[in-house]
Scaffold this motif. Structure first.
Motif, PDB file in Angstrom:
ATOM      1  N   VAL A  57       0.860  -1.189   0.000  1.00 24.72           N
ATOM      2  CA  VAL A  57       0.000   0.000   0.000  1.00 24.72           C
ATOM      3  C   VAL A  57       0.899   1.243   0.000  1.00 24.72           C
ATOM      4  O   VAL A  57       0.889   2.052   0.914  1.00 24.72           O
ATOM      5  CB  VAL A  57      -0.977   0.012   1.184  1.00 24.72           C
ATOM      6  N   GLY A  94      -1.757   5.027   3.887  1.00 28.21           N
ATOM      7  CA  GLY A  94      -2.844   4.630   3.015  1.00 28.21           C
ATOM      8  C   GLY A  94      -3.676   5.801   2.557  1.00 28.21           C
ATOM      9  O   GLY A  94      -3.322   6.971   2.759  1.00 28.21           O
ATOM     10  N   TRP A 151      -5.280   0.703   3.407  1.00 30.64           N
ATOM     11  CA  TRP A 151      -4.260   1.097   4.374  1.00 30.64           C
ATOM     12  C   TRP A 151      -3.346  -0.081   4.690  1.00 30.64           C
ATOM     13  O   TRP A 151      -3.718  -1.241   4.522  1.00 30.64           O
ATOM     14  CB  TRP A 151      -4.916   1.589   5.680  1.00 30.64           C
ATOM     15  N   GLN A 187      -2.757  -5.357   6.002  1.00 33.63           N
ATOM     16  CA  GLN A 187      -3.297  -4.408   5.048  1.00 33.63           C
ATOM     17  C   GLN A 187      -4.817  -4.357   5.189  1.00 33.63           C
ATOM     18  O   GLN A 187      -5.469  -5.394   5.312  1.00 33.63           O
ATOM     19  CB  GLN A 187      -2.835  -4.761   3.635  1.00 33.63           C
TER      20      GLN A 187
END
Length: 437
Positions: free
Chosen positions: A209, A349, A354, A403
């Motif tokens: 990310v 993010g 994120w 994530q």
């Protein structure tokens, strides 16, 4: 398990749950365990599980026409192509449909090579572009290793990663300058006249990310223009609302030559992907055949869900919701968690996408597990993953990162519930980090 061969897995070591159903941001297994889906499965169920409008679109289309050859016109396919083109930046005005992201990448590269008459491709090390021949050859991460040699004419470069800068920079602006200088050197050393295209995830997905620092994507665009290189934005993961825009490149006001998409176009309800093509490239094939095609290109059932999906996005204000709630709830909530958990090195993010980067020590930034960890080395991340699932949170784990990619329809209360579970899960990460110190 006796007959299904699973992706990216040692078959005898698997013990998957059996999923019986799902609704909204939740799904459940055959034992009655419910999971808050903070991964959108493979970052594709953008409008959540069993969205009634998307299910109805499949049923309604099936009553009219289930499938038809891509060599004839179809109103549903044409409508979706128009809707996509209207939302794409600049003069990206034609759409070639595929059945997924990897195929989209395959055809984007073919278009770039046909357009330029060159063969060489540039791709980043921290990248994933798909599991098929050219796509896995372009991929920079470890999943490529087991498929080599891929016989793809590709040269790799380092993209920006401010937290772990390859150039030791200390500001986002310096990282941009260093990354663009490096990329220009790669182009010059490889010979600009040999390079057909450059493929880049607008926001790097599975590999971190990694949100591009200010000016980076614009710099890539300028460099491609200078040398006549086709700029391919791989938005299979981040297109269609994931970061609060129709296409992520629009957040940085950048217009690629080609955009690959899949996943969020219809939440994966029926396999669908594609390439949005600029007029300059598409017009090359006005009077000569394009050398490529797919039996299921623009499948009516898949396209019907795509049309319904865009209508839901518009009606329910999905994009502004993702932008505001992504910052105020997800971003702010993750930043607060980072303050109280020493194993969190960085949170980064945008929108509903994120990463929580886990480290042994914040000062050294040593990752919680080594790069491409396996076996005993990977145990700390295994414990974190198990802790999340045991508490009813389904995570998207990659490398040394948790994530975060929930459906774009996830409510604020559900997001806060997920953050509360994550707070508890990060205690396990802290304990693992302390044991490794």
């Amino acid at each position: 398990m006796d007959h299904v061969f699973y992706s990216w897995a040692a078959q005898a070591e698997l013990n998957p749950i059996t999923v019986d159903g799902g609704e909204g941001s939740w799904f459940w297994d055959d034992k009655g365990n419910r999971y808050l889906d903070f991964s959108s499965q493979l970052v594709n169920v953008n409008l959540g599980h069993q969205h009634p409008d998307l299910v109805a679109a499949i049923v309604d289309q099936a009553r009219v026409l289930t499938t038809i050859s891509p060599t004839v016109a179809n109103s549903t396919r044409s409508k979706l192509a128009a809707l996509v083109a209207e939302r794409a930046p600049g003069d990206l005005n034609r759409v070639f449909f595929t059945t997924g992201g990897a195929e989209a990448v395959e055809h984007a590269v073919r278009l770039a090579r046909q357009h330029t008459g060159r063969t060489k491709m540039l791709a980043a090390y921290r990248s994933y572009h798909g599991g098929t021949g050219v796509a896995i050859g372009l991929t920079g991460e470890p999943r490529r290793w087991g498929t080599e040699p891929t016989n793809v004419d590709v040269v790799r470069f380092f993209g920006p990663y401010p937290y772990r800068s390859p150039w030791g920079t200390t500001t986002p602006e310096d990282e941009t300058a260093a990354a663009l200088s490096h990329l220009q050197q790669v182009v010059e050393l490889e010979g600009p006249g040999n390079i057909a295209g450059l493929i880049l995830e607008s926001v790097v997905g599975t590999n971190g990310v990694l949100v591009p620092p200010p000016g980076y994507l614009a710099g890539v665009r300028e460099l491609c223009d200078r040398y006549g290189i086709v700029y391919i934005a791989d938005e299979v993961m981040v297109g269609f609302g994931r970061v609060g825009e129709w296409f992520a490149c629009q957040a940085w006001d950048v217009e690629p030559d080609l955009i690959t998409f899949a996943k969020g176009i219809n939440s994966g309800y029926v396999p669908l992907g594609g390439v949005v093509i600029s007029e300059a490239i598409a017009s090359k094939f006005d009077h000569k055949p394009y050398p490529g095609g797919l039996t299921y290109s623009g499948h009516p059932l898949a396209c019907a869900v795509g049309v319904a999906s865009i209508e839901v996005f518009e009606r329910d204000g999905i994009l502004p919701y993702v932008r505001s709630v992504g910052a105020d709830v997800l971003g702010a909530g993750l930043a607060k968690l980072a303050e109280s958990h020493p194993s969190v090195g960085e949170v980064r993010g945008r929108g509903f996408f994120w990463a929580v980067e886990l480290v042994k020590d914040r000062q050294t930034r040593d990752p919680l597990v080594p790069f491409a960890a396996t076996g005993k080395d990977a145990e700390p991340i295994g414990k974190v993953t198990a802790a999340a699932k045991a508490r009813g949170l389904w995570p998207f784990m990659a490398g040394n990162r948790i994530q975060i990619a929930p459906p774009l329809t996830t409510t604020e209360d559900e997001l806060r519930q997920g953050l509360e579970i994550l707070d508890d899960v990060l205690t396990v990460s802290d304990e693992c980090a302390a044991a490794l110190d």
